[in-house]
Design a protein around this motif. Structure first.
Motif, PDB file in Angstrom:
ATOM      1  N   VAL A 118      -7.608   1.744   8.118  1.00 39.90           N
ATOM      2  CA  VAL A 118      -6.334   2.391   7.785  1.00 39.90           C
ATOM      3  C   VAL A 118      -6.517   3.385   6.643  1.00 39.90           C
ATOM      4  O   VAL A 118      -7.327   3.179   5.735  1.00 39.90           O
ATOM      5  N   ASN A 177       0.825  -1.213   0.000  1.00 38.58           N
ATOM      6  CA  ASN A 177       0.000   0.000   0.000  1.00 38.58           C
ATOM      7  C   ASN A 177       0.858   1.263   0.000  1.00 38.58           C
ATOM      8  O   ASN A 177       0.489   2.273  -0.606  1.00 38.58           O
ATOM      9  N   ASP A 178       2.020   1.205   0.681  1.00 37.86           N
ATOM     10  CA  ASP A 178       2.925   2.359   0.633  1.00 37.86           C
ATOM     11  C   ASP A 178       3.428   2.588  -0.790  1.00 37.86           C
ATOM     12  O   ASP A 178       3.544   3.726  -1.253  1.00 37.86           O
ATOM     13  N   THR A 237       0.495   7.419   7.986  1.00 43.04           N
ATOM     14  CA  THR A 237      -0.464   6.318   8.123  1.00 43.04           C
ATOM     15  C   THR A 237      -1.314   6.537   9.370  1.00 43.04           C
ATOM     16  O   THR A 237      -0.785   6.734  10.458  1.00 43.04           O
ATOM     17  N   LYS A 252      -3.696   5.963   4.235  1.00 43.40           N
ATOM     18  CA  LYS A 252      -2.331   6.415   3.977  1.00 43.40           C
ATOM     19  C   LYS A 252      -2.370   7.641   3.080  1.00 43.40           C
ATOM     20  O   LYS A 252      -3.030   7.621   2.039  1.00 43.40           O
TER      21      LYS A 252
END
Length: 375
Positions: free
Chosen positions: A63, A33-34, A80, A65
């Motif tokens: 979550v 995901n990053d 995050t 980001k």
């Protein structure tokens, strides 16, 4: 908070990625995901993910980001935000389990209710059988007595003929006795045959689930004939008035069940302690497409509370005497669902009870199918 989740001291987390920290206790977390944030330069929006904490328990998170950019628009950092939603998830699971349990209980209740309704229908038919059997026994018994007496007289008459002792007076007496006996036999056996035929038709209609054409007046008379055996026992008078020529394309069995349940309900509730009374059934046309069946008795009537709950399942004022509280509930379901009609209840303490049923001459097929499916 996160140090507690990872099972380390906060100072030991500085300079390490979450994947590195989680690997210490055998868990793992990807950086996919990053990388998506780096590739798109945009935030991901809230999503759910789960992983095991230092104790091995599964933790659920909500979550998001977001990229932090420098003056040139280049991504410097990724922020995050993770919200622990474990309690919420456990609550949702408990709610789903409770919902499933409630739905299962409701299904069981409906199945039990349907079984009780079927048992009540059979019980009502059983009471009809007992009443008709008792009534048929009277003319059959009389016929047997008359036939036995006639047999004895015939034997005596034959002996006199054989001896040559027959007199005109004895011949005339024997002929008169034979005519009387024949008349009684025909009358009583016809009565028994009518009762049996009426009951056969009513019983056949009870088991006949398809629509058919029938004359409502004739069917009402047949049902009433099967109810008459119980009248003398209960000291009741039953009056029927049917407009002729009312053809229906409906369900005769359920209609007969309605009249039977209403009559048995009057017997059980309207006339306590063997009180004499009158029950009336009136059938007439209501325009070209409907008929009205008015059922009434001059019994003790209902209080406001009883009247409001009369059609509720399992409601009865005779629980201590074996009442199930399903008789009028069955009536309501048959009228509104199977026959596609509506009904009105009017009753006051001391002024009897009147139930007005408005039925379409052609029962709606879709309602019948829906009723059968729900059953």
């Amino acid at each position: 908070y996160m140090a507690g989740v990872f099972g380390i001291h906060p100072r030991d987390a500085i300079g390490h990625t979450t994947a590195e920290l989680m690997s210490r206790f055998g868990s793992h977390k990807t950086d996919a995901n990053d990388k998506r944030v780096l590739e798109t330069g945009e935030g991901l929006g809230f999503y759910e993910e789960e992983y095991r904490d230092a104790t091995g328990a599964v933790r659920q998170w909500l979550v998001n980001k977001m990229p932090l950019k420098d003056a040139d628009g280049q991504i410097e950092r990724i922020v995050t935000v993770a919200l622990d939603i474990g309690e919420r998830k456990r609550g949702e699971l408990e709610m789903r389990q409770a919902k499933d349990a409630a739905e299962a209980a409701l299904r069981n209740l409906r199945e039990t209710q349907q079984s009780l309704i079927e048992a009540e229908k059979l019980a009502a038919l059983g009471r009809l059988v007992a009443g008709v059997a008792h009534e048929v026994n009277n003319p059959v018994g009389i016929s047997l007595t008359v036939a036995s007496a006639l047999e004895r007289k015939a034997a005596v008459f034959a002996t006199e003929v054989a001896r040559g002792e027959l007199k005109r007076s004895r011949l005339n007496e024997f002929l008169e006795t034979t005519r009387d006996a024949s008349s009684q036999l025909v009358a009583n056996l016809n009565r028994a045959a009518e009762l049996i035929q009426s009951f056969k038709q009513v019983a056949a209609d009870r088991n006949y689930s398809d629509q058919r054409l029938f004359d409502l007046g004739d069917l009402t008379e047949q049902v009433v004939m099967s109810l008459r055996p119980g009248l003398r026992k209960h000291n009741l008078t039953l009056n029927v008035e049917c407009q002729p020529g009312l053809m229906m394309n409906s369900y005769p069995g359920p209609y007969g069940q309605v009249l039977t349940n209403l009559f048995l309900n009057s017997v059980a509730h309207a006339f306590p302690n063997g009180r004499a009374g009158t029950v009336e059934i009136q059938v007439r046309a209501a325009g070209n497409d409907h008929v009205v069946v008015a059922y009434s008795d001059d019994g003790c009537g209902m209080s406001l509370d009883v009247r409001r709950r009369a059609f509720d399942p399992f409601f009865t004022t005779r629980r201590d005497q074996g009442g199930t509280g399903l008789g009028l509930h069955i009536v309501y379901n048959i009228i509104t669902n199977r026959l596609g009609g509506r009904l009105e209840l009017d009753s006051e303490p001391g002024n009897g009870t009147r139930i007005l049923m408005t039925l379409p001459r052609t029962a709606p097929q879709e309602r019948a199918e829906l009723s059968a499916a729900s059953a």
